[in-house]
Design a protein around this motif. Structure first.
Motif, PDB file in Angstrom:
ATOM      1  N   PHE A  49       3.371 -11.142   4.112  1.00 42.56           N
ATOM      2  CA  PHE A  49       3.444 -10.497   2.796  1.00 42.56           C
ATOM      3  C   PHE A  49       2.023 -10.123   2.387  1.00 42.56           C
ATOM      4  N   LEU A  50       1.759  -8.835   2.266  1.00 39.17           N
ATOM      5  CA  LEU A  50       0.410  -8.339   1.993  1.00 39.17           C
ATOM      6  C   LEU A  50       0.342  -7.697   0.614  1.00 39.17           C
ATOM      7  N   THR A  51      -0.637  -8.143  -0.167  1.00 37.49           N
ATOM      8  CA  THR A  51      -0.885  -7.615  -1.503  1.00 37.49           C
ATOM      9  C   THR A  51      -2.248  -6.948  -1.553  1.00 37.49           C
ATOM     10  N   THR A  52      -2.334  -5.778  -2.178  1.00 38.73           N
ATOM     11  CA  THR A  52      -3.629  -5.204  -2.533  1.00 38.73           C
ATOM     12  C   THR A  52      -3.534  -4.654  -3.948  1.00 38.73           C
ATOM     13  N   LYS A  53      -4.672  -4.140  -4.463  1.00 34.58           N
ATOM     14  CA  LYS A  53      -4.740  -3.787  -5.883  1.00 34.58           C
ATOM     15  C   LYS A  53      -5.514  -2.502  -6.097  1.00 34.58           C
ATOM     16  N   VAL A  54      -5.112  -1.784  -7.150  1.00 32.94           N
ATOM     17  CA  VAL A  54      -5.814  -0.575  -7.591  1.00 32.94           C
ATOM     18  C   VAL A  54      -6.916  -0.991  -8.558  1.00 32.94           C
ATOM     19  N   TRP A  55      -8.151  -0.610  -8.248  1.00 31.27           N
ATOM     20  CA  TRP A  55      -9.282  -1.014  -9.092  1.00 31.27           C
ATOM     21  C   TRP A  55      -9.383  -0.137 -10.337  1.00 31.27           C
ATOM     22  N   ASN A  56     -10.170  -0.602 -11.288  1.00 33.70           N
ATOM     23  CA  ASN A  56     -10.258   0.006 -12.611  1.00 33.70           C
ATOM     24  C   ASN A  56     -10.674   1.476 -12.582  1.00 33.70           C
ATOM     25  N   ASP A  57     -11.663   1.827 -11.773  1.00 31.40           N
ATOM     26  CA  ASP A  57     -12.141   3.208 -11.771  1.00 31.40           C
ATOM     27  C   ASP A  57     -11.210   4.142 -11.003  1.00 31.40           C
ATOM     28  N   SER A  58     -10.121   3.611 -10.471  1.00 32.51           N
ATOM     29  CA  SER A  58      -9.107   4.439  -9.796  1.00 32.51           C
ATOM     30  C   SER A  58      -7.840   4.575 -10.630  1.00 32.51           C
ATOM     31  N   GLN A  59      -7.894   4.161 -11.899  1.00 29.95           N
ATOM     32  CA  GLN A  59      -6.707   4.290 -12.739  1.00 29.95           C
ATOM     33  C   GLN A  59      -6.460   5.756 -13.116  1.00 29.95           C
ATOM     34  N   ALA A 115      -6.348   6.396  -4.373  1.00 30.85           N
ATOM     35  CA  ALA A 115      -6.942   5.097  -4.061  1.00 30.85           C
ATOM     36  C   ALA A 115      -6.040   4.288  -3.145  1.00 30.85           C
ATOM     37  N   PHE A 116      -4.732   4.358  -3.380  1.00 28.70           N
ATOM     38  CA  PHE A 116      -3.812   3.608  -2.536  1.00 28.70           C
ATOM     39  C   PHE A 116      -3.800   4.148  -1.111  1.00 28.70           C
ATOM     40  N   ARG A 117      -3.866   5.470  -0.966  1.00 27.71           N
ATOM     41  CA  ARG A 117      -3.943   6.038   0.389  1.00 27.71           C
ATOM     42  C   ARG A 117      -5.186   5.534   1.109  1.00 27.71           C
ATOM     43  N   GLU A 118      -6.282   5.405   0.390  1.00 27.58           N
ATOM     44  CA  GLU A 118      -7.511   4.886   0.998  1.00 27.58           C
ATOM     45  C   GLU A 118      -7.343   3.410   1.375  1.00 27.58           C
ATOM     46  N   LEU A 143      -4.506   1.979   2.246  1.00 24.19           N
ATOM     47  CA  LEU A 143      -3.693   1.972   3.467  1.00 24.19           C
ATOM     48  C   LEU A 143      -4.524   2.317   4.691  1.00 24.19           C
ATOM     49  N   ARG A 144      -5.412   3.293   4.550  1.00 20.56           N
ATOM     50  CA  ARG A 144      -6.265   3.677   5.682  1.00 20.56           C
ATOM     51  C   ARG A 144      -7.138   2.508   6.108  1.00 20.56           C
ATOM     52  N   ARG A 145      -7.762   1.862   5.143  1.00 21.99           N
ATOM     53  CA  ARG A 145      -8.627   0.729   5.486  1.00 21.99           C
ATOM     54  C   ARG A 145      -7.827  -0.418   6.095  1.00 21.99           C
ATOM     55  N   LEU A 146      -6.633  -0.653   5.570  1.00 25.62           N
ATOM     56  CA  LEU A 146      -5.791  -1.737   6.075  1.00 25.62           C
ATOM     57  C   LEU A 146      -5.152  -1.402   7.417  1.00 25.62           C
ATOM     58  N   GLY A 147      -5.104  -0.110   7.755  1.00 19.30           N
ATOM     59  CA  GLY A 147      -4.464   0.301   9.005  1.00 19.30           C
ATOM     60  C   GLY A 147      -2.962   0.127   8.958  1.00 19.30           C
ATOM     61  N   ARG A 148      -2.368   0.344   7.774  1.00 18.05           N
ATOM     62  CA  ARG A 148      -0.928   0.126   7.611  1.00 18.05           C
ATOM     63  C   ARG A 148      -0.274   1.334   6.953  1.00 18.05           C
ATOM     64  N   ASP A 149       1.032   1.410   7.108  1.00 19.84           N
ATOM     65  CA  ASP A 149       1.809   2.483   6.478  1.00 19.84           C
ATOM     66  C   ASP A 149       2.358   2.075   5.128  1.00 19.84           C
ATOM     67  N   GLU A 150       2.349   0.773   4.836  1.00 20.52           N
ATOM     68  CA  GLU A 150       2.917   0.272   3.595  1.00 20.52           C
ATOM     69  C   GLU A 150       2.340  -1.103   3.300  1.00 20.52           C
ATOM     70  N   VAL A 151       2.505  -1.540   2.061  1.00 19.67           N
ATOM     71  CA  VAL A 151       2.169  -2.918   1.702  1.00 19.67           C
ATOM     72  C   VAL A 151       3.359  -3.526   0.970  1.00 19.67           C
ATOM     73  N   ASP A 152       3.379  -4.839   0.897  1.00 24.55           N
ATOM     74  CA  ASP A 152       4.483  -5.534   0.236  1.00 24.55           C
ATOM     75  C   ASP A 152       4.369  -5.487  -1.277  1.00 24.55           C
ATOM     76  N   LEU A 153       3.134  -5.577  -1.780  1.00 25.74           N
ATOM     77  CA  LEU A 153       2.948  -5.651  -3.225  1.00 25.74           C
ATOM     78  C   LEU A 153       1.664  -4.913  -3.597  1.00 25.74           C
ATOM     79  N   LEU A 154       1.772  -4.009  -4.572  1.00 29.93           N
ATOM     80  CA  LEU A 154       0.611  -3.294  -5.102  1.00 29.93           C
ATOM     81  C   LEU A 154       0.503  -3.618  -6.582  1.00 29.93           C
TER      82      LEU A 154
END
Length: 282
Positions: free
Chosen positions: A73-83, A91-94, A96-107
């Motif tokens: 189960f992988l969680t990541t977050k949108v930072w303040n300056d990307s609101q 920001a989320f596409r970036e 995913l690129r850094r994580l090397g994944r097509d999706e995450v479990d929780l944003l």
């Protein structure tokens, strides 16, 4: 020599019907270079929830540790300056690129930053990302009830999780009551109070009674209180020590003694009312 059996990690049911491990591994202040090793050690210790964020600057290392692991189960977050609606999606596409994944479990939206008045537009972007299938569940972090009320009123979608500072010195009882009323999981960052609680006489006394560690006592208090702690450590030994909380049980008296440690001045991290982009956050 056989390895000791790993503890069973409990799960929580989110309000969208999905299961989330109740006990996870946080990666705040774990560098990108360290992240692959630290997350791999956490997986070896039995952890099945990994929490990261764009602002932690370790998503690439986390992604390397989780390569081809879709049972985590992988969680990541949108930072303040990307609101903002478009900004959050970019920001989320970036991420995913850094994580090397097509999706995450929780944003999660990392902080409300209410003075900027972008968190509702950001929430609408997260809803669309969930509908597109790139995010399985969506939630918030460091939101106050008034912020969540507005999200629900304007979109009809309730966050699955609110990740907040929570530990025995800062128990956030009003927030937890609000979360229970709305079927939102309370996830605790800095669940050990950044180590300040480990030397507390009450905690140490209970640890001696239980023949366990202060960290295990505190984390067990979280679990029995219904919160979902995500302790951070780079030490494999401490990862296992933290996970030993799953193998002990506190009685009513011990829980009450920890409940009594709550303080009005117990907050150690930023205040969501005051925090803007200029502050470093959890």
């Amino acid at each position: 020599m056989p390895q000791p059996a790993q503890p069973t990690f409990p799960t929580a049911i989110l309000n969208d019907g999905r299961e989330m491990p109740q006990f996870g591994y946080g990666t705040l202040k774990v560098s990108d270079d360290e992240a692959e090793k630290s997350v791999s050690e956490a997986l070896n210790a039995g952890y099945r929830l990994i929490d990261t964020a764009a602002i932690y600057e370790n998503e690439e290392g986390v992604g390397k540790a989780l390569a081809n692991r879709h049972d985590i189960f992988l969680t990541t977050k949108v930072w303040n300056d990307s609101q903002g609606h478009a900004e959050a999606k970019t920001a989320f596409r970036e991420s995913l690129r850094r994580l090397g994944r097509d999706e995450v479990d929780l944003l999660l939206i990392h902080w409300p930053c209410a003075s900027r008045d972008l968190y509702v537009d950001t929430w609408k972007a997260l809803i669309e990302l969930r509908e597109d299938g790139r995010v399985k569940s969506i939630g918030v972090s460091n939101f106050l009830p008034e912020h969540i009320d507005r999200l629900i009123e304007e979109t009809g979608v309730t966050p699955t999780v609110n990740q907040i500072e929570l530990h025995p010195y800062f128990q956030q009882r009003e927030a937890r009551d609000y979360h229970r009323k709305h079927n939102i999981i309370t996830q605790a960052w800095s669940p050990l109070g950044r180590g300040a609680l480990l030397d507390d006489p009450v905690i140490k006394s209970i640890a001696e009674e239980m023949e366990t560690t202060p960290a295990a006592v505190i984390l067990r208090w979280h679990l029995q209180s219904g919160t979902a702690p995500i302790p951070k450590t780079s030490s494999p030994d401490r990862m296992r020590e933290n996970a030993s909380a799953l193998q002990v049980f506190l009685n009513r008296d011990q829980m009450g003694r920890i409940d009594a440690l709550d303080r009005k001045d117990g907050r150690i991290g930023p205040d969501p009312v005051k925090l803007g982009n200029e502050e470093t956050a959890a």
